[in-house]
Enzyme design. Sequence first.
Site, short mmCIF file in Angstrom:
data_model
loop_
_atom_site.label_atom_id
_atom_site.label_comp_id
_atom_site.label_asym_id
_atom_site.label_seq_id
_atom_site.Cartn_x
_atom_site.Cartn_y
_atom_site.Cartn_z
N GLU A 1 -33.54 30.39 9.59
CA GLU A 1 -34.15 31.71 9.76
C GLU A 1 -35.29 31.65 10.77
O GLU A 1 -36.17 30.80 10.68
CB GLU A 1 -34.68 32.22 8.42
CG GLU A 1 -35.35 33.59 8.50
CD GLU A 1 -35.95 34.01 7.17
OE1 GLU A 1 -35.37 34.87 6.50
OE2 GLU A 1 -37.02 33.46 6.80
N TYR B 1 -36.01 39.70 14.13
CA TYR B 1 -35.62 38.82 13.01
C TYR B 1 -34.21 38.32 13.28
O TYR B 1 -33.33 39.10 13.71
CB TYR B 1 -35.63 39.59 11.69
CG TYR B 1 -35.07 38.79 10.52
CD1 TYR B 1 -35.87 37.95 9.77
CD2 TYR B 1 -33.71 38.88 10.20
CE1 TYR B 1 -35.35 37.22 8.72
CE2 TYR B 1 -33.19 38.15 9.14
CZ TYR B 1 -34.01 37.33 8.40
OH TYR B 1 -33.49 36.59 7.37
#
Length: 403
Positions: A213, A125
Amino acid sequence: MNLHEYQAKELLKKYHVPTQEGIPVETPEAAAEAYKQLRVQHGGEYAVVKAQIHAGGRGKGKIQGSEQRGVAVGKNAEEIKTIARNILGGVLVTKQTGPAGKKVNKVLVAQDVYYPGPNPTKEFYLAVLLDRATGKNVIMYSTEGGMDIEEVAAQTPEKIFKEWVHPSGMLQGFQARKIAFNLGLKGESFKNMVRFVSSLYNAYVGLDCSMLEINPLFKTSDEKIIAVDCKMNLDDNALMRHSDLEALRDINEEDPTEVEAGKYNLNYVKLDGNVGCMVNGAGLAMATMDMIKLSGGEPANFLDVGGTANAQTVEAGFRIILKDPKVKAILINIFGGIVRCDRVAQGVIDAYQSIGTIDIPIIVRLQGTNAEAAKELIEQSGLKVQSAILLSEAAALVNKAVA
């Protein structure tokens, strides 16, 4: 301004950020053709179909009335076509959309990057955003990428790392290497991650993003680092520097009343309460919403008419507030500095006359420039409007209206 995954990936490519290849389509037949094209260009038997909406959690979300997920894998053109047919036109419900869900108008048919090979694959992530507490950009990253990153943040926050970058400078080489090291990489994947992070940060700055993101950020079996998914939010205030990006806006994904408000240069955000409010100035608007809550009500919206409001914009704001069936009362709280109180009063009168019967209480507090003239206008109009001078008086009237 939010972007779809396929739009964000195209922008990332301009900054040399490796991404999972895909083709956006709007029909099941086009999905099947996209699958065939991906096979020719990139090989592999499998492909993935992804619903394109402005919300996360698509992999766990379901189309209303079916068991179809928002992200699904197929191994031939017919399967891809069937999946696309089940998704397109449906309403996808995820944790982020709420029970109302969002209609899917387009899907992305993407290449399979989870192919087997000599080395293990891994999901990470990584996100870049502004840390307002420090006034710096921050890169948040974790070894635990994938659909359950929210649970990781809640249950094992120690697995989430942060690297701050001062906005006056760019990401330094040692910072990119530190990120790759903390992700447990070495060899070729380490080098690829360093390049990936540097390119991604350049994209974040170059595109004037407010949030970027990548989840999952994927290490393939042959040590490549690829953005499999991307959520990108552009700073609306910087779009004047990116006129080409304004065309990427998808108003179908936005609240219709917010879109309408934008046409009149009104700063409007829909909320879930029962008291509509019209205010000039963001600070006064926030104070007004606090006052509404303290009086026992809940704000139904944030609406700042700004310093250049006239009767037409006020009438437009009035109409937008009245479109919300939850609204039980409207509070107009104007401090006349740049905007004149009599203009606001005339806007209220015009709205009344053009809309017709309004059955909910309207509370007006006008102070400042031409406040006396505004009060006289309202009194002579014969409208059923309750006036207040002090905020406490307005609060008491709101409390009475929603009780």
